[in-house]
Design an enzyme around this catalytic site. Structure first.
Site, PDB file in Angstrom:
ATOM      1  N   THR A 272       0.848  -1.191   0.000  1.00 31.26           N
ATOM      2  CA  THR A 272       0.000   0.000   0.000  1.00 31.26           C
ATOM      3  C   THR A 272       0.886   1.244   0.000  1.00 31.26           C
ATOM      4  OG1 THR A 272      -1.735  -1.134   1.230  1.00 31.26           O
ATOM      5  CG2 THR A 272      -1.760   1.277   1.280  1.00 31.26           C
ATOM      6  N   LYS A 273       0.554   2.204  -0.848  1.00 30.26           N
ATOM      7  CA  LYS A 273       1.271   3.489  -0.807  1.00 30.26           C
ATOM      8  C   LYS A 273       0.624   4.358   0.259  1.00 30.26           C
ATOM      9  CE  LYS A 273       3.262   7.116  -3.621  1.00 30.26           C
ATOM     10  NZ  LYS A 273       3.289   8.020  -2.476  1.00 30.26           N
ATOM     11  N   LEU A 274       1.374   4.619   1.315  1.00 30.93           N
ATOM     12  CA  LEU A 274       0.836   5.354   2.456  1.00 30.93           C
ATOM     13  C   LEU A 274       0.874   6.859   2.211  1.00 30.93           C
ATOM     14  CD1 LEU A 274       2.554   3.230   5.232  1.00 30.93           C
ATOM     15  CD2 LEU A 274       0.174   3.109   4.505  1.00 30.93           C
ATOM     16  N   GLU A 331       6.982   5.496   6.869  1.00 29.30           N
ATOM     17  CA  GLU A 331       6.057   6.614   6.707  1.00 29.30           C
ATOM     18  C   GLU A 331       5.444   6.938   8.061  1.00 29.30           C
ATOM     19  OE1 GLU A 331       4.372   8.847   3.230  1.00 29.30           O
ATOM     20  OE2 GLU A 331       5.945   7.351   3.415  1.00 29.30           O
ATOM     21  N   PHE A 367       8.755   0.188   6.403  1.00 33.55           N
ATOM     22  CA  PHE A 367       8.818  -0.714   5.252  1.00 33.55           C
ATOM     23  C   PHE A 367      10.240  -1.093   4.860  1.00 33.55           C
ATOM     24  CE2 PHE A 367       7.841   3.599   3.493  1.00 33.55           C
ATOM     25  CZ  PHE A 367       9.080   3.886   2.954  1.00 33.55           C
ATOM     26  N   GLU A 427      -4.019   6.040  -1.231  1.00 29.40           N
ATOM     27  CA  GLU A 427      -3.331   6.890  -2.201  1.00 29.40           C
ATOM     28  C   GLU A 427      -2.935   6.130  -3.456  1.00 29.40           C
ATOM     29  OE1 GLU A 427       0.154  10.316  -2.232  1.00 29.40           O
ATOM     30  OE2 GLU A 427       0.427   8.571  -0.962  1.00 29.40           O
ATOM     31  N   LYS A 449       5.684   3.202  -8.455  1.00 28.59           N
ATOM     32  CA  LYS A 449       4.452   3.601  -7.769  1.00 28.59           C
ATOM     33  C   LYS A 449       3.342   3.813  -8.792  1.00 28.59           C
ATOM     34  CE  LYS A 449       5.848   8.495  -7.698  1.00 28.59           C
ATOM     35  NZ  LYS A 449       6.109   9.670  -6.852  1.00 28.59           N
TER      36      LYS A 449
END
Length: 911
Positions: A272-274, A331, A367, A427, A449
């Site tokens: 998951t892109k935080l 993040e 991560f 996101e 991404k």
């Protein structure tokens, strides 16, 4: 004691004026090589002085750092913020110089972004301040580099202490002891934008071959300057170290269609892109430090020990007992314990400044791991680092967690993950190669991404009205760089809207040409915005425009954005996150823009997220709105937005550094060398590729003049060069200088350079020409049937004078127009006397440059008489009717002049 130590530095002996004059030369130089030469000369002289100054000293810590922190102020981390921007500086200058508040110079400073048409410096505060200060300042300042740094330190510390009086005192010292030119550069240093036209990578590479790499892993300018002072001595080990902020590894934008190829047809991780703040954590026992992606220290916020901060007290005991030292990358997120969800960054909070009594809590989502117990892991594979990461701490939900990953093999799995992220209002997603190693500050080296806004067709777009504008600065100076947009109050049926609520400020998405054209279209309608008397039709929040436009004179723009987020700055109570202009809706009238009701409906549709469609592949499928069966009215092509696509350079091997740090934009290639091939070759030679030219772009390569190339030419900002130049560079493995035949279009500075080097036909003034080049030059010269050799005489005379050939005997009659007495009746060509000596004299005159005419008319300078003097009275009668009187001479004037190789005094031969 401190003063004594200060005087023992090179910086305390080098005048600040020397640095400023160097920066001025760098900025004014056109080519990269010339800019580098000026910087290298300054650096070399510093090092020579340093070696002589510290000749017999040991353990010298003095370095180039005092100058480097002024040359690269954007990388400054030791000095605190100045708290000063252009408007604040303008007010301080007005106060310190005691300028009349409504005077011309004060208004210039305050309205520095407003075009005046005088110097063409709109938007460049430093240049405008320079012209205001020039008549009021010293010709040359007396400050050293050390003194300037001390005063800037004072300004920064007094800003932190909120001592405005002491800030003014330091600024007054700078003003009274420096010239206008020095203050121009001081302003740019304070604003942290020097506009040198050369990148920090170039500055670093000239300073030392290891400087870029060391700065990537330390983000410490002083350490770079101190450890790499000697250019001949390199570092054996450049790697991430404890408590030194490093530049994190970054992800490139992915093309879903090529994802399997980019991952080399092997399995990969999906995460998951935080939507938080990238943060690295350094731990040594009870000592913690936190750094942002740009190297700023946020330890005070998150906690230097287990007893302080918004995070450290809650995670200290989560680490395994055998973990003494570690460096983590992750993040920083805001977590809502009541809903057990992460907050998106667009909502009203700042993770770096959250207070203790907030309903939200800080959570560190990790991560990656770069060090464990002094073992450096940057060169380990991502798969190995993941294994180690799971053994470092025990996750605590809402405080410290490990970002979960899934292993995938196909494009369809990526699509499913993206659609799931859209459903969860996330996101986007990250794609990572398990075998990738950690490369600080590198983008796309195994990390990719995907966000919904990168994929055309997945986002809802908004049609909103421009109601205000903001003057640009820098490269956008003199034009509107940003626009304030609004939505309409719904009018009564049958009427047009009359009141508009501001929603967002937008400036990205447009090329310079599009911005210029849009500004030109609206130019005559802009009016100054007065805060005390705002227009009744435009309702603003705290964000006010510099100029406004009556809605009926404006245009609608189609905006794409990530989401709608709360905001007090705009009348709607919300705004757009990451807005950009997609296009101007010329097909819509001003009153057909989005209404407040439309906005509220869209805002409630997906919790403010504007990604409301899924990505489908195959057949005639297209993005579909979730939970809706009806297809959208217009088909949208699925794929990455064209101008965001970058060439796939993952398999390119560098073979040369001739294009190192040089940015190219390839618009088109040739039949034999298409665009992708040229981009690959540029990468092989060390160059960078962009899809849209910017301020750092060296040139645009174009094999044909398509519409994009024509727009770039119209903007007159970039040099446009034929692919033949690149091919010549590849062939010779050298940076071949530009020649006229390589150029399609030249920006003004390049034109000026070529005018000094080449004539109008492309022939060099200084470089020897070979046969082929000469043929090429001649082939480019257009034949002129209008000009006869006689008419060319004046041009030939000018050339002879320019090159000092006018003293040649063959040119002695060049500026003379001669009529010879060859005709029995003046001006009657049928009465020519054949076989006379004068006919021979006519040939001799032509051979020596004269213009010989057969008709006596205005413009004749000399009449030559032979043995027959019968027509002298007729010639004198003619002469009385002419405005310009010609001289009547004996033919011996010609003979004697030729014999003696110079014109003879005419009075001796008068008749």
């Amino acid at each position: 004691m401190a003063a004594s130590q200060t005087s023992q530095t090179v910086a305390s002996h080098v005048p600040f004026a020397d640095l400023c004059s160097t920066l001025e030369r760098i900025q004014k130089s056109k080519g990269r090589a010339e800019k580098i030469r000026h910087f290298r000369e300054f650096l070399d002289s510093w090092r020579k002085f340093h070696d002589a100054f510290h000749k017999n000293q040991k353990d010298v810590t003095d370095s180039f750092y005092p100058a480097m922190r002024l040359i690269l102020p954007q990388l400054e981390r030791e000095r605190m913020a100045y708290g000063i921007k252009e408007t604040m500086l303008a007010k301080l200058y007005i106060e310190l110089l005691n300028l009349p508040r409504d005077g011309k110079d004060a208004l210039k400073l305050l309205n520095y972004r407003t075009p005046t048409g005088t110097h063409g410096d709109a938007g460049d505060f430093a240049m405008i301040a320079y012209f205001v200060l020039k008549p009021r300042c010293l010709q040359k300042g007396s400050l050293t580099i050390q003194q300037v740094n001390d005063l800037l330190d004072s300004i920064a510390s007094n800003n932190s202490a909120k001592r405005k009086d002491l800030i003014k005192k330091s600024l007054l010292q700078l003003i009274t002891q420096s010239s206008a030119l020095e203050q121009k550069w001081l302003i740019r240093m304070i604003i942290k934008d020097l506009k040198l036209g050369v990148s920090q990578q170039t500055i670093f590479s000239v300073f030392h071959s290891d400087a870029v790499e060391l700065h990537n892993v330390t983000t410490d300018l002083e350490k770079v300057c101190r450890q790499l002072h000697d250019p001949s001595v390199g570092l054996s080990d450049i790697s991430i170290t404890l408590f030194s902020a490093f530049k994190p590894m970054l992800a490139a934008i992915a093309d879903i269609e090529h994802i399997e190829k980019d991952m080399k047809h092997q399995s990969f991780y999906i995460e998951t892109k935080l939507d938080g703040e990238r943060m690295q954590m350094h731990k040594d026992g009870d000592v913690y430090k936190y750094f942002s992606r740009n190297g700023y220290n946020y330890t005070d916020q998150f906690g230097a020990s287990p007893t302080e901060g918004s995070l450290t007290p809650f995670i200290h005991n989560a680490f395994k007992t055998d973990i003494q030292i570690c460096i983590l990358d992750g993040e920083m997120m805001a977590y809502n314990p009541n809903t057990q969800t992460f907050m998106q960054k667009g909502t009203k909070f700042d993770i770096k400044r959250m207070v203790e009594d907030s309903d939200l809590q800080t959570c560190y989502c990790v991560f990656d791991v770069l060090m464990v117990n002094n073992k450096k892991l940057g060169h380990e594979t991502l798969r190995k680092r993941y294994e180690i990461l799971s053994s470092i701490f025990t996750p605590i939900p809402g405080r410290i967690e490990i970002v979960q990953k899934t292993q995938a093999h196909t494009k369809n799995e990526v699509i499913d993950a993206l659609n799931e992220a859209i459903d969860k209002r996330e996101e986007g997603i990250m794609i990572k190669q398990p075998l990738s190693i950690y490369k600080p500050d590198k983008r796309g080296e195994g990390w990719l991404k995907i966000k919904p806004e990168y994929v055309s067709g997945l986002m809802d777009e908004l049609d909103i009205l421009i109601v205000g504008g903001y003057w640009g600065k820098g490269s956008r100076g003199g034009m509107m760089s940003h626009f304030l947009c609004a939505v309409a109050e719904k009018p009564p049926p049958g009427e047009k809207p009359s009141v508009f609520h501001t929603l967002s400020r937008v400036g990205s998405g447009c090329t310079m040409k599009e911005l210029y054209d849009l500004g030109l279209k609206l130019a005559k309608y802009w009016k100054p915005f007065h805060k005390k008397a705002p227009p009744s039709s435009i309702l603003c929040g705290t964000e006010k425009p510099e100029v406004y436009i009556e809605p009926c004179n404006s245009v609608i723009v189609q905006i794409k954005a990530a989401e709608i987020v709360p905001s007090d700055m705009y009348k709607t109570g919300c705004t757009l996150r990451f807005p950009r202009i997609e296009k101007i809706r010329d097909d819509k009238e001003w009153h057909e823009c989005m209404t407040l009701d439309d906005l509220e409906q869209l805002r409630g549709k997906a919790s403010g997220k504007l990604a409301s469609k899924h990505f489908y592949v195959g057949g005639d499928d297209e993005p579909q709105e979730k939970k809706r069966k009806a297809a959208p009215k217009m088909k949208k092509v699925i794929g990455i937005i064209e101008h965001l696509k970058a060439p796939n350079l993952t398999n390119v091997n560098k073979i040369s550094n001739i294009f190192e740090d040089v940015e190219f934009c390839v618009m088109s290639g040739t039949d034999s060398q298409p665009k992708p091939d040229l981009e690959n070759r540029i990468a092989e030679f060390g160059g960078y590729i962009v899809q849209n030219p910017g301020p750092d772009t060296y040139c645009v390569i174009a094999g044909s003049k398509n519409i994009r190339v024509k727009n770039i030419i119209l903007s007159n900002k970039h040099d446009v060069v034929k692919p033949a130049w690149l091919l010549e560079c590849f062939k010779t493995k050298s940076f071949v200088p530009w020649q006229p035949h390589f150029m399609i279009h030249m920006c003004p500075s390049t034109k000026e350079h070529f005018a000094r080097e080449y004539d109008c036909y492309g022939d060099s003034y200084f470089v020897d020409t070979d046969l082929n080049q000469l043929k090429e030059v001649f082939s480019g010269i257009k034949n002129s049937n209008e000009q006869t050799p006689e008419e060319m005489a004046s041009l030939i005379a000018d050339l002879e004078y320019r090159y000092s050939w006018d003293c040649s005997p063959l040119s002695m009659f060049r500026r003379h127009t001669v009529y010879l007495d060859l005709y029995a009746v003046i001006n009657d060509l049928s009465t020519k006397n054949e076989g006379t000596r004068l006919a021979i004299k006519a040939l001799e005159l032509r051979f020596h440059g004269a213009k010989v005419v057969s008709c006596l008319a205005e413009g004749v300078s000399h009449v030559i008489i032979g043995e027959d003097h019968s027509r002298i009275a007729d010639f004198k009668a003619f002469r009385r009717t002419f405005k310009r009187k010609f001289k009547i001479l004996k033919e011996s004037w010609i003979t004697d002049s030729i014999d003696k190789c110079e014109l003879q005094e005419e009075n001796q031969y008068l008749i």
